[in-house]
Every structure is written in C-alpha cells, then in structure tokens.
Design an enzyme around this catalytic site. Structure first.
Site, PDB file in Angstrom:
ATOM      1  N   ASP A  21      19.316   7.210 -20.159  1.00  0.00           N
ATOM      2  CA  ASP A  21      20.394   6.239 -19.951  1.00  0.00           C
ATOM      3  C   ASP A  21      20.767   5.547 -21.271  1.00  0.00           C
ATOM      4  O   ASP A  21      19.959   5.463 -22.194  1.00  0.00           O
ATOM      5  CB  ASP A  21      19.940   5.188 -18.915  1.00  0.00           C
ATOM      6  CG  ASP A  21      21.116   4.399 -18.362  1.00  0.00           C
ATOM      7  OD1 ASP A  21      22.255   4.898 -18.419  1.00  0.00           O
ATOM      8  OD2 ASP A  21      20.887   3.274 -17.879  1.00  0.00           O
ATOM      9  N   ASN A  69      27.061   9.847  -9.887  1.00  0.00           N
ATOM     10  CA  ASN A  69      27.883   9.909 -11.101  1.00  0.00           C
ATOM     11  C   ASN A  69      29.275  10.515 -10.865  1.00  0.00           C
ATOM     12  O   ASN A  69      30.168  10.380 -11.719  1.00  0.00           O
ATOM     13  CB  ASN A  69      27.161  10.656 -12.233  1.00  0.00           C
ATOM     14  CG  ASN A  69      26.041   9.857 -12.869  1.00  0.00           C
ATOM     15  OD1 ASN A  69      25.024  10.397 -13.298  1.00  0.00           O
ATOM     16  ND2 ASN A  69      26.202   8.536 -12.947  1.00  0.00           N
TER      17      ASN A  69
HETATM   18  C1  IPE Z   1      21.272   7.342 -14.009  1.00  0.00           C
HETATM   19  O1  IPE Z   1      22.022   6.592 -14.889  1.00  0.00           O
HETATM   20  C2  IPE Z   1      21.759   8.757 -13.966  1.00  0.00           C
HETATM   21  C3  IPE Z   1      21.539   9.538 -15.199  1.00  0.00           C
HETATM   22  C4  IPE Z   1      20.919   9.146 -16.275  1.00  0.00           C
HETATM   23  C5  IPE Z   1      22.061  10.877 -15.178  1.00  0.00           C
HETATM   24  P1  IPE Z   1      23.259   5.710 -14.410  1.00  0.00           P
HETATM   25  O2  IPE Z   1      23.767   5.023 -15.614  1.00  0.00           O
HETATM   26  O3  IPE Z   1      24.227   6.521 -13.639  1.00  0.00           O
HETATM   27  O4  IPE Z   1      22.547   4.667 -13.421  1.00  0.00           O
HETATM   28  P2  IPE Z   1      23.073   3.267 -12.870  1.00  0.00           P
HETATM   29  O5  IPE Z   1      24.397   3.524 -12.226  1.00  0.00           O
HETATM   30  O6  IPE Z   1      23.199   2.348 -14.038  1.00  0.00           O
HETATM   31  O7  IPE Z   1      21.998   2.816 -11.927  1.00  0.00           O
HETATM   32  C1  IPE Z   2      23.534   8.157 -19.166  1.00  0.00           C
HETATM   33  O1  IPE Z   2      24.240   7.300 -19.965  1.00  0.00           O
HETATM   34  C2  IPE Z   2      24.207   9.492 -19.019  1.00  0.00           C
HETATM   35  C3  IPE Z   2      24.740   9.772 -17.680  1.00  0.00           C
HETATM   36  C4  IPE Z   2      24.631   9.013 -16.633  1.00  0.00           C
HETATM   37  C5  IPE Z   2      25.460  11.024 -17.525  1.00  0.00           C
HETATM   38  P1  IPE Z   2      25.374   6.351 -19.377  1.00  0.00           P
HETATM   39  O2  IPE Z   2      26.675   7.056 -19.446  1.00  0.00           O
HETATM   40  O3  IPE Z   2      24.988   5.863 -18.039  1.00  0.00           O
HETATM   41  O4  IPE Z   2      25.346   5.163 -20.430  1.00  0.00           O
HETATM   42  P2  IPE Z   2      25.529   3.612 -20.119  1.00  0.00           P
HETATM   43  O5  IPE Z   2      24.522   3.223 -19.078  1.00  0.00           O
HETATM   44  O6  IPE Z   2      26.946   3.446 -19.638  1.00  0.00           O
HETATM   45  O7  IPE Z   2      25.288   2.959 -21.444  1.00  0.00           O
HETATM   46 MG    MG Z   3      23.968   4.228 -17.390  1.00  0.00          MG
END
Ligand code: IPE
Ligand code: IPE
Ligand code: MG
Length: 261
Positions: A21, A69
């Site tokens: 993340d 997602n």
């Molecule tokens: C979790 O991250 C999913 C992945 C890393 C693929 P998200 O960024 O989607 O999670 P939330 O929405 O902050 O809980």
């Molecule tokens: C994790 O990084 C990757 C995926 C969920 C695909 P994020 O895209 O959630 O990054 P933040 O949480 O917005 O910084």
């Molecule tokens: Mg995230």
C-alpha cells in the site's frame, strides 16, 4: 544442520503476505500521477522476490488488486491492468533462473485478455519450480474466497447421502478443502506498508494466526532494510497458537533435542 541453525530457522516465516500500500501517496508526494506510483511500486516485485529468497522464505503473497479496487476510477483500473500485462512477461525468465513458481489467488476471469494471457504464461512457464512460491493476489477478497468455499460445500452437501451427518461433521479443515487453493500455507507474517493499520479483506482465512507488522514506508520506497526489520521483529515474537508461554518454551527446548538425537 546444527541445532542452533535449526532453532534460527524456526524464526523465519514460511509464508509472508504483503499488502503493498501507499503507491498513490508516494506519487503525490513526488508530484507524480497515481499511475506513476503504481509503476514504481511494480518495480519492487523483482526486489521482493530476491530479498525473500535470500531470507529463506518459502512463499510470498502480494496483494495486487482487491475485489474492492474495481471502485477506483476507470482509468486507474485500466492502467493497473496494462501494467500487469507489461511488467509480468519481463519477470518470467528471472523467476525461472531463481526457481520461483508463480501462482495467483483471486478471480482473474474478467481481466483484459492481455493481462490474462500474461498470467497464464507466467504460471505455465514456472509451474515446476520449487524454491519459492510467488502468489499474486488479483481481484482477491478474503470474504469472497470463503463464500466461494461455502458455495462449493453446499453443492456437494446437496448430493451427500447423509446430509445431517455431513453438516454435523463440517469443520474448518473440511471447509478449507472446498476453498480449492492448492499449496497455500498459513500466513506467518502479514506486512502492510504505507502506514495504514488494517487488513482490507486480505487473507482472512490464512492469516488467522499471522503475526501482523505495519510499516510506514510507502510501497514504491520499500527496501531490503524494511523487510529485514519486519523479519527481525517476527523472529522476536512468541507464537503461542492458544497455548501458554510456558508450554511453548518447553516445546522449543524439547524439539531441537529430539531432532539431534
Ligand atoms: C489494499 O489497499 C489493496 C491492495 C494493496 C491491492 P487499498 O488501498 O485498496 O486498501 P484501503 O481501501 O485503503 O483499505
Ligand atoms: C496500493 O497503493 C496499490 C493498489 C491498491 C493497487 P494505493 O493505490 O492504495 O496507494 P494509496 O493508499 O492511495 O497511497
Ligand atoms: Mg491504498
């Protein structure tokens, strides 16, 4: 192997699961687009394989795309799919050299053709490798996975001769067998990068007894030192699985002696 090495290896997690993340926040801090953050994040894939191999880990699962997602902007979702289709083929020969088997968890049947093709190719090419598993979790949701298992159980229950007995005997082990996921080990260490402290529907079943580790580093900036810190922290923990600390300490003393006898 000496008994001290044996003891040391008990402290290396077999299955490490990582919620990668912080791509978006990393990109924003650099004045870059979210997609650029995902691109930089995807580059860590190669690194993490090497660091995990060096640490003697058997299985690494990476959360690449959750069932939730899909709610992201269409352009971001499309960008992630394209990234998968472009990055993965570049990693196959390296995974071959390192004897890494590539697997996925989650339903990728609705992914674009190019992404599905890349996944199939990576899985087929590495199917016989045995040193380490890399499990990419795509369109993965821990709740969905359990629901799918329950659905399959219900279908088989419907055909059972003694329905009452089949239902009475349902256990975690039996339900797990309906989750159809060959060779996934229980998660020993669950790492989330990017500073948030939640599981976000990852490995709800397998992480029942996982040690949790939260790192403030955003995924694109994640380094070998960050992983080493998580592994050192894991090694210092006492995993009790419901027992008392005294029981665990006695077992830890007895088992290495039995092995060297
Ligand atoms: C979790 O991250 C999913 C992945 C890393 C693929 P998200 O960024 O989607 O999670 P939330 O929405 O902050 O809980
Ligand atoms: C994790 O990084 C990757 C995926 C969920 C695909 P994020 O895209 O959630 O990054 P933040 O949480 O917005 O910084
Ligand atoms: Mg995230």
């Amino acid at each position: 192997m000496s008994s001290s090495e044996d003891q040391l290896n008990q402290h290396v997690p077999q299955h490490v699961a990582i919620i990668m993340d912080g791509n978006g926040r990393w990109a924003k801090a650099q004045g870059l687009s979210r997609l650029e953050g995902h691109k930089q994040g995807a580059k860590r894939l190669r690194d993490v394989i090497q660091w995990a191999l060096d640490a003697g880990i058997k299985q690494v699962s990476l959360y690449g795309f959750s069932t939730e997602n899909w709610k992201r902007p269409k352009l971001e979702v499309a960008g992630l799919m394209t990234l998968l289709a472009t990055i993965l083929p570049l990693e196959i020969s390296r995974m071959q050299d390192k004897d890494v088997r590539f697997l996925t968890l989650g339903d990728t049947s609705k992914f674009p053709w190019l992404a599905r093709k890349a996944l199939e190719k990576a899985k087929n090419a590495t199917a016989k490798n045995t040193t380490m598993d890399l499990i990419l979790c795509l369109n993965y949701g821990g709740q969905q996975e359990i629901v799918d298992g329950v659905r399959r159980f219900c279908l088989s229950w419907d055909e059972a001769e003694d329905k009452a007995k089949t239902l009475a005997e349902l256990s975690p082990e039996i339900l797990y067998s309906f989750m159809q996921r060959d060779g996934v080990l229980p998660v020993d260490l669950l790492i989330r990068t990017g500073g948030e402290k939640r599981i976000s529907n990852f490995h709800l079943w397998d992480a029942a007894y996982a040690e949790l580790y939260f790192s403030d580093t955003n995924w694109p900036a994640y380094s070998r030192d960050d992983l080493t810190q998580a592994l050192d922290d894991y090694a210092s923990r006492e995993r009790r699985f419901g027992k008392t600390s005294e029981q665990v300490q006695i077992e830890e003393k007895v088992i290495p002696e039995e092995k060297s006898a």
